[in-house]
Design a protein around this motif. Structure first.
Motif, PDB file in Angstrom:
ATOM      1  N   ASN A 147      45.609  65.310  45.395  1.00 29.10           N
ATOM      2  CA  ASN A 147      46.726  64.694  44.681  1.00 29.10           C
ATOM      3  C   ASN A 147      47.116  65.478  43.432  1.00 29.10           C
ATOM      4  OD1 ASN A 147      48.597  62.548  43.991  1.00 29.10           O
ATOM      5  ND2 ASN A 147      47.145  62.106  42.336  1.00 29.10           N
ATOM      6  N   LYS A 148      46.090  66.094  42.801  1.00 30.95           N
ATOM      7  CA  LYS A 148      46.366  66.838  41.571  1.00 30.95           C
ATOM      8  C   LYS A 148      47.025  68.191  41.829  1.00 30.95           C
ATOM      9  CE  LYS A 148      42.711  65.033  38.587  1.00 30.95           C
ATOM     10  NZ  LYS A 148      41.371  65.311  38.116  1.00 30.95           N
ATOM     11  N   VAL A 149      46.583  68.865  42.888  1.00 31.75           N
ATOM     12  CA  VAL A 149      47.033  70.257  43.048  1.00 31.75           C
ATOM     13  C   VAL A 149      48.061  70.473  44.152  1.00 31.75           C
ATOM     14  CG1 VAL A 149      44.869  71.210  42.163  1.00 31.75           C
ATOM     15  CG2 VAL A 149      45.147  70.901  44.617  1.00 31.75           C
ATOM     16  N   ALA A 150      48.071  69.579  45.169  1.00 28.85           N
ATOM     17  CA  ALA A 150      48.882  69.887  46.349  1.00 28.85           C
ATOM     18  C   ALA A 150      50.367  69.617  46.131  1.00 28.85           C
ATOM     19  CB  ALA A 150      48.383  69.074  47.533  1.00 28.85           C
ATOM     20  N   ASP A 151      51.195  70.519  46.625  1.00 29.00           N
ATOM     21  CA  ASP A 151      52.641  70.256  46.680  1.00 29.00           C
ATOM     22  C   ASP A 151      52.935  69.423  47.923  1.00 29.00           C
ATOM     23  OD1 ASP A 151      53.365  71.881  44.403  1.00 29.00           O
ATOM     24  OD2 ASP A 151      52.802  73.594  45.641  1.00 29.00           O
ATOM     25  N   LYS A 152      52.101  69.637  48.936  1.00 29.55           N
ATOM     26  CA  LYS A 152      52.299  68.907  50.181  1.00 29.55           C
ATOM     27  C   LYS A 152      50.952  68.745  50.870  1.00 29.55           C
ATOM     28  CE  LYS A 152      55.329  69.006  54.180  1.00 29.55           C
ATOM     29  NZ  LYS A 152      56.047  69.869  55.103  1.00 29.55           N
ATOM     30  N   LEU A 153      50.787  67.660  51.606  1.00 29.81           N
ATOM     31  CA  LEU A 153      49.544  67.518  52.362  1.00 29.81           C
ATOM     32  C   LEU A 153      49.842  67.126  53.802  1.00 29.81           C
ATOM     33  CD1 LEU A 153      48.434  64.429  53.093  1.00 29.81           C
ATOM     34  CD2 LEU A 153      48.091  64.319  50.642  1.00 29.81           C
ATOM     35  N   THR A 154      48.902  67.514  54.671  1.00 33.38           N
ATOM     36  CA  THR A 154      49.000  67.127  56.072  1.00 33.38           C
ATOM     37  C   THR A 154      47.644  66.589  56.488  1.00 33.38           C
ATOM     38  OG1 THR A 154      50.605  68.884  56.491  1.00 33.38           O
ATOM     39  CG2 THR A 154      49.495  67.960  58.407  1.00 33.38           C
ATOM     40  N   TYR A 155      47.648  65.372  57.025  1.00 32.54           N
ATOM     41  CA  TYR A 155      46.397  64.787  57.498  1.00 32.54           C
ATOM     42  C   TYR A 155      46.328  65.012  59.005  1.00 32.54           C
ATOM     43  CZ  TYR A 155      42.528  61.460  57.954  1.00 32.54           C
ATOM     44  OH  TYR A 155      41.298  60.885  58.203  1.00 32.54           O
ATOM     45  N   VAL A 156      45.268  65.710  59.424  1.00 38.25           N
ATOM     46  CA  VAL A 156      45.126  66.041  60.843  1.00 38.25           C
ATOM     47  C   VAL A 156      43.921  65.312  61.415  1.00 38.25           C
ATOM     48  CG1 VAL A 156      44.810  67.909  62.514  1.00 38.25           C
ATOM     49  CG2 VAL A 156      46.031  68.356  60.398  1.00 38.25           C
ATOM     50  N   ASN A 157      44.147  64.592  62.491  1.00 36.71           N
ATOM     51  CA  ASN A 157      43.042  64.044  63.278  1.00 36.71           C
ATOM     52  C   ASN A 157      43.448  64.209  64.737  1.00 36.71           C
ATOM     53  OD1 ASN A 157      40.717  62.871  64.101  1.00 36.71           O
ATOM     54  ND2 ASN A 157      41.284  60.773  63.510  1.00 36.71           N
ATOM     55  N   LYS A 158      43.215  65.377  65.241  1.00 40.39           N
ATOM     56  CA  LYS A 158      43.656  65.834  66.561  1.00 40.39           C
ATOM     57  C   LYS A 158      45.176  66.039  66.588  1.00 40.39           C
ATOM     58  CE  LYS A 158      43.152  63.755  70.775  1.00 40.39           C
ATOM     59  NZ  LYS A 158      42.365  63.189  71.900  1.00 40.39           N
TER      60      LYS A 158
END
Lengths: 253, 301
Positions: free
Chosen positions: A196-207
């Protein structure tokens, strides 16, 4: 420097009869810090290895490069035989120059390596055996090698594993500086508060892709609440100068 | 090259007759032995460091034993039993490549796979020896097993020299890449190293090196010379430079002293055995130094 953009389109990966990735599609913008998160065994590292051309997959992964096509890579951990007579300088030398490491470094290379060691607080460890370093110190060494030659894309596979707070801050600062200089960062990270502090964007991958977007938007969705039940949201900024930003905290931290 | 060897031999023989150097050098075969020792020593010492880092000592042992089978096949096919290089190189290279190919395809652990290949190779060799015994006295195979540095001829020196040049030309520019690939293949791949290709290159280098050294040190003992000097150097060093330099020094000294000592002191020991025993003494001396002297203890941890 202009970091590349990356587009994953319908990426599938099977190992034997097990499907590791299923129809994964998302994009990584240039000059951003893009964190990939997910549960253990969810396919994060496999996804990165597909991107790096290390695993056969179906679907498209397109990397749009600028002039610089160099990739800096920091693996999860460097497992080495502790008795191996390879010093910190040897490791950086073998990773960054062609002349055999046992013949020493060129003047130019020696200066570069000295600068790197200083930047990552490793000057006093330069002649220590790589195997005798703590996990955190070794991880800093591995991070340092990723910065030579200057990459356009930095791929980090949980580089904070085993790092103490001070060591983590050194790497965090280097990552931020790299992104602000125009590089693209792809970072597998388990620490949701740090994401949350550093990312411009996140992707959560579970398969497959479960969440994808800016952290502040994504982490307030119902799906995120189920995935991260320990998260809480404060409607104030850490410096208290604006009520528009949302700070995410993890219970117990 | 023969003229060059003749010139070197004449130089030593004349010096020996003049009393400038030990009289043993008045024999040309002794000079040949020392020439081989001076080529083999640094070569095995340097490559040994990579063998130790890549944990491939057992592989060179397997190749050494495969050489025995290569000799048997060569004699059956009509090659000279004193230098069946074509059969030895062909069989051992095939052996090494097939082993590496199988390892890559099956992902089995190296020691298991090498053990399987070693057994098969020895079985083929033992079978082939039955046919060989009808053609030549099988005691000639002692030379293959334990080496006979004092029977080397110009052809043997040529094979050794060409192998040494090929090994140096290939291994030096690829040394860092091989090292990095053995520490972390994924990291090496990202840095543009073709990890699988380098594995084949390394297997080929160790194979030709082992075969070229069979006559000098012996099929059974060549692995020891790849391993022991490097292991001894590892006992005392924390850097790659010290590791390589001391491994080369230990290996070269072992080769030269192993050839010199039996003749100088009338010891009834074959040269191959003397070379490896010298290396073994050095290894135990370094162990002792590491245990006794605090400044070397760091090398152990």
């Amino acid at each position: 420097m202009q970091g590349p953009s990356i587009e994953f389109k319908n990426v599938n990966l099977n190992l034997g009869n097990t499907q590791i990735l299923e129809d994964v599609s998302f994009s990584i913008s240039p000059t951003t810090i893009h964190c990939i998160i997910g549960s253990n065994g969810g396919g994060k590292t496999s996804l990165i290895r597909c991107m790096l051309g290390q695993m056969p997959h179906s679907g498209d992964i397109k990397i749009k490069w600028g002039e610089n096509r160099t990739i800096g890579y920091v693996p999860q951990q460097l497992e080495i035989d502790k008795t191996l007579p390879v010093s910190v300088v040897d490791f950086l030398t073998m990773a960054t120059q062609r002349r055999p490491a046992f013949l020493g470094q060129s003047k130019q290379q020696a200066q570069k390596i000295s600068d790197l060691l200083e930047e990552f607080g490793l000057t006093s460890k330069r002649n220590d055996k790589l195997g005798s370093l703590s996990g955190g110190e070794r991880q800093r060494v591995v991070f340092a090698q990723a910065m030579v030659p200057t990459p356009a894309l930095l791929v980090l596979d949980e580089p904070m594993t085993g790092l103490d707070v001070a060591g983590g801050e050194v790497i965090l600062a280097a990552v931020r500086k790299f992104a602000s200089d125009g590089g693209t960062v792809v970072w597998i990270n388990h620490d949701i508060a740090q994401v949350n502090k550093v990312a411009d964007k996140l992707t959560y991958v579970n398969k497959t892709i479960v969440l994808d977007g800016a952290p502040l938007e994504v982490l307030q969705t119902g799906v995120a609440n189920k995935l991260f039940p320990t998260l809480s949201f404060n409607e104030s900024s850490p410096d208290g100068d604006s009520a528009e930003t949302t700070d995410i905290e993890v219970e117990g931290e | 090259m023969n003229a060059l060897y003749d010139a070197i031999r004449t130089l030593f023989v004349d010096a020996a007759y003049e009393g400038t150097i030990n009289f043993m050098f008045s024999y040309e075969f002794v000079v040949n032995g020392f020439l081989c020792a001076l080529i083999v020593g640094p070569l095995l010492g340097a490559m040994g460091t990579m063998v130790v880092i890549k944990r491939m000592a057992f592989f060179s042992q397997a190749v050494g034993n495969a050489a025995l089978t290569g000799v048997a096949i060569g004699v059956i096919l009509g090659e000279s039993y004193t230098a069946p290089y074509v059969s030895m190189f062909s069989f051992c290279i095939l052996f090494g490549l097939l082993l590496n190919f199988t390892r890559n395809r099956t992902k089995m652990s190296s020691d298991t796979l090498i053990g399987v290949f070693l057994s098969i190779s020895l079985a083929v060799g033992a079978t082939a020896l039955l046919f060989v015994s009808a053609k030549v006295n099988t005691h000639i195979l002692d030379t293959v097993m334990f080496g006979s540095i004092l029977t080397v001829n110009n052809l043997d020196i040529n094979v050794l020299l060409v192998t040494a040049l090929i090994t140096a030309a290939v291994a030096l520019p690829l040394y860092n890449q091989m090292l990095l690939a053995s520490l972390n293949p994924n990291l090496a791949h990202v840095r543009g190293v073709n990890v699988h290709f380098l594995e084949y290159v390394f297997v080929l280098l160790i194979t030709i090196l082992t075969v070229a050294c069979v006559k000098i040190v012996g099929a059974v003992l060549v692995e020891a010379l790849l391993l022991i000097p490097a292991a001894a150097a590892r006992n005392l060093n924390t850097s790659i430079r010290g590791f390589v330099v001391w491994s080369v020094i230990f290996s070269t000294f072992s080769c030269v002293f192993g050839v010199y000592a039996p003749m100088a002191y009338d010891l009834p020991i074959p040269s191959g055995g003397a070379i490896v025993l010298t290396a073994a003494v050095i290894f135990f001396a370094t162990l002792l130094i590491r245990m006794v002297m605090p400044r070397f203890r760091e090398a152990a941890f």
